[in-house]
Design a protein around this motif. Structure first.
Motif, PDB file in Angstrom:
ATOM      1  N   UNK A 211       0.826  -1.201   0.000  1.00  0.00           N
ATOM      2  CA  UNK A 211       0.000   0.000   0.000  1.00  0.00           C
ATOM      3  C   UNK A 211       0.868   1.262   0.000  1.00  0.00           C
ATOM      4  N   UNK A 212       0.428   2.274  -0.745  1.00  0.00           N
ATOM      5  CA  UNK A 212       1.195   3.522  -0.856  1.00  0.00           C
ATOM      6  C   UNK A 212       1.445   4.161   0.499  1.00  0.00           C
ATOM      7  N   UNK A 213       0.437   4.136   1.368  1.00  0.00           N
ATOM      8  CA  UNK A 213       0.608   4.725   2.701  1.00  0.00           C
ATOM      9  C   UNK A 213       1.637   3.956   3.519  1.00  0.00           C
ATOM     10  N   UNK A 214       1.642   2.630   3.358  1.00  0.00           N
ATOM     11  CA  UNK A 214       2.643   1.815   4.067  1.00  0.00           C
ATOM     12  C   UNK A 214       4.043   2.172   3.586  1.00  0.00           C
ATOM     13  N   UNK A 215       4.203   2.349   2.269  1.00  0.00           N
ATOM     14  CA  UNK A 215       5.517   2.711   1.712  1.00  0.00           C
ATOM     15  C   UNK A 215       6.005   4.020   2.314  1.00  0.00           C
ATOM     16  N   UNK A 216       5.109   5.019   2.416  1.00  0.00           N
ATOM     17  CA  UNK A 216       5.489   6.318   2.985  1.00  0.00           C
ATOM     18  C   UNK A 216       5.849   6.184   4.460  1.00  0.00           C
ATOM     19  N   UNK A 217       5.004   5.458   5.196  1.00  0.00           N
ATOM     20  CA  UNK A 217       5.249   5.279   6.634  1.00  0.00           C
ATOM     21  C   UNK A 217       6.577   4.554   6.870  1.00  0.00           C
ATOM     22  N   UNK A 322      20.970  -1.947  11.853  1.00  0.00           N
ATOM     23  CA  UNK A 322      21.846  -2.708  10.959  1.00  0.00           C
ATOM     24  C   UNK A 322      21.588  -4.208  11.022  1.00  0.00           C
ATOM     25  N   UNK A 323      20.863  -4.659  12.056  1.00  0.00           N
ATOM     26  CA  UNK A 323      20.618  -6.094  12.233  1.00  0.00           C
ATOM     27  C   UNK A 323      19.147  -6.472  12.053  1.00  0.00           C
ATOM     28  N   UNK A 324      18.265  -5.474  11.889  1.00  0.00           N
ATOM     29  CA  UNK A 324      16.840  -5.773  11.871  1.00  0.00           C
ATOM     30  C   UNK A 324      16.357  -6.208  10.488  1.00  0.00           C
ATOM     31  N   UNK A 325      15.464  -7.190  10.475  1.00  0.00           N
ATOM     32  CA  UNK A 325      14.878  -7.675   9.228  1.00  0.00           C
ATOM     33  C   UNK A 325      13.680  -6.818   8.837  1.00  0.00           C
ATOM     34  N   UNK A 326      13.202  -7.006   7.629  1.00  0.00           N
ATOM     35  CA  UNK A 326      12.022  -6.284   7.161  1.00  0.00           C
ATOM     36  C   UNK A 326      10.818  -6.579   8.049  1.00  0.00           C
ATOM     37  N   UNK A 330       8.595  -3.858  10.142  1.00  0.00           N
ATOM     38  CA  UNK A 330       7.149  -3.754   9.968  1.00  0.00           C
ATOM     39  C   UNK A 330       6.418  -3.932  11.288  1.00  0.00           C
ATOM     40  N   UNK A 331       6.939  -4.814  12.126  1.00  0.00           N
ATOM     41  CA  UNK A 331       6.344  -5.000  13.455  1.00  0.00           C
ATOM     42  C   UNK A 331       6.507  -3.736  14.293  1.00  0.00           C
ATOM     43  N   UNK A 332       7.689  -3.130  14.262  1.00  0.00           N
ATOM     44  CA  UNK A 332       7.930  -1.888  14.997  1.00  0.00           C
ATOM     45  C   UNK A 332       6.997  -0.791  14.492  1.00  0.00           C
ATOM     46  N   UNK A 335       3.553  -1.236  15.858  1.00  0.00           N
ATOM     47  CA  UNK A 335       3.448  -0.837  17.272  1.00  0.00           C
ATOM     48  C   UNK A 335       3.325   0.676  17.403  1.00  0.00           C
ATOM     49  N   UNK A 336       4.110   1.418  16.610  1.00  0.00           N
ATOM     50  CA  UNK A 336       4.000   2.880  16.627  1.00  0.00           C
ATOM     51  C   UNK A 336       2.602   3.309  16.178  1.00  0.00           C
ATOM     52  N   UNK A 337       2.104   2.699  15.090  1.00  0.00           N
ATOM     53  CA  UNK A 337       0.786   3.059  14.584  1.00  0.00           C
ATOM     54  C   UNK A 337      -0.304   2.763  15.613  1.00  0.00           C
ATOM     55  N   UNK A 338      -0.157   1.651  16.313  1.00  0.00           N
ATOM     56  CA  UNK A 338      -1.129   1.284  17.350  1.00  0.00           C
ATOM     57  C   UNK A 338      -1.160   2.329  18.456  1.00  0.00           C
TER      58      UNK A 338
END
Length: 344
Positions: A211-217, A322-326, A330-332, A335-338
């Protein structure tokens, strides 16, 4: 000069000529593939179908163009240099290829691209980042792009968590596409030879596209996380500048929600995390240098506690970008969005 020999002035060549007399200019990123075996390999690895409409960027004198015309249905070639456009037209005029080749003269970054199935290109390296994201924004989505990049840029595109070259460019590209390295290309395969080696990369847009909004976020979050990718997220999100920017956006979104009612928060644009122009210039700024981080202190302590509580909930405080996966990013973000914190 009377009584002596006239000294001949040395004239510096403006470019490096090829057999037909056209000079190539390094300043314009004009490096033409001269190795026919390499051209064949690129076409083979592109997986072109006989029904494909192929987009070629920077065709030059047409060495790759001819192979693409042999492999696919038709070729749309976008070329900035009018001399090269004339050379292409001369080369294929009156041949069986003529009615299957469309040449567009212009800057590919400013050109509205028509429909194509696959892109195969040896591009000027200075447009690598903006071109990548122009292609990923193109609709309808194409099947894949096989592009020659400067080797370091290519390795950043394919870099994985923990790799030295893993950066914001890696994260943003891989959210939107599957990227794979096809082959390394030495500089001596070009005329004139560039200063660096190259690599051919395959880019396959994800379907369905995020989704375009997800890409921006996601990019808004990546701007912060890769500001200093080897620092802990707890340190990064305690910076005064980061907290101030996030809180300003948070309050702006809250105010807009009150005015607009239940409008989708992620659809709101033009906040402080930057716009499309900066996205195109994202390059490779991953900032590994040591930096004295400013702690948010007592200012905006309520919002600061809100941000830190998100990091604690996901156990992210001591983790490093530097160590975090996609999936972890996305999970982080979720959590911010929540918690009502958005990045677009």
């Amino acid at each position: 000069m009377a009584g002596g020999k006239m000294k001949k002035e040395k004239v510096k060549p403006r470019g490096v000529p090829y057999q037909g007399g056209i000079s190539f200019h390094k300043s314009k990123g004009q490096h033409v593939l001269k190795n026919p075996l390499l051209v064949d390999t690129i076409v083979q690895k592109s997986g072109i179908k006989s029904t494909d409409i192929i987009l070629e960027i920077g065709p030059g004198t047409g060495n790759l163009t001819e192979k693409l015309l042999n492999a696919g249905k038709s070729v749309i070639a976008v070329e900035l240099d009018p001399r090269m456009v004339l050379e292409l037209q001369r080369r294929f005029q009156g041949s069986s290829y003529a009615n299957r080749l469309k040449v567009i003269q212009g800057d590919v970054l400013k050109t509205d691209l028509p429909y194509f199935d696959i892109c195969v290109a040896n591009i000027p390296y200075q447009i690598s980042s903006p071109l990548t994201f122009k292609l990923l924004n193109h609709q309808p989505a194409f099947r894949c792009a096989v592009i020659m990049f400067q080797r370091e840029f290519a390795m950043r595109l394919v870099a994985q968590p923990g790799d030295n070259l893993y950066c914001r460019l890696s994260a943003n590209t891989q959210l939107r596409a599957r990227v794979s390295h096809l082959l390394k290309v030495g500089k001596n395969n070009f005329r004139p030879p560039p200063k660096v080696d190259s690599s051919v990369v395959r880019i396959e847009p994800r379907k369905p596209a995020p989704d375009t909004n997800l890409v921006r976020e996601y990019d808004g979050l990546m701007r912060i996380c890769f500001n200093r990718k080897n620092k802990t997220l707890g340190s990064l999100f305690r910076q005064k500048t980061v907290l101030s920017m996030m809180e300003k956006n948070y309050k702006t979104l809250q105010a807009l929600q009150q005015v607009l009612g239940n409008t989708e928060v992620g659809a709101v644009d033009n906040l402080d995390f930057g716009g499309a122009e900066e996205d195109l210039k994202m390059g490779t700024d991953d900032g590994d240098d040591e930096m004295e981080l400013e702690d948010g202190g007592g200012e905006g302590s309520e919002f600061k506690d809100k941000v830190l509580s998100v990091l604690k909930e996901g156990d992210f405080e001591e983790k490093r970008s530097s160590k975090l996966t996609q999936q972890e990013f996305l999970y982080l973000l979720s959590l911010f969005n929540k918690a009502g914190i958005h990045f677009s």
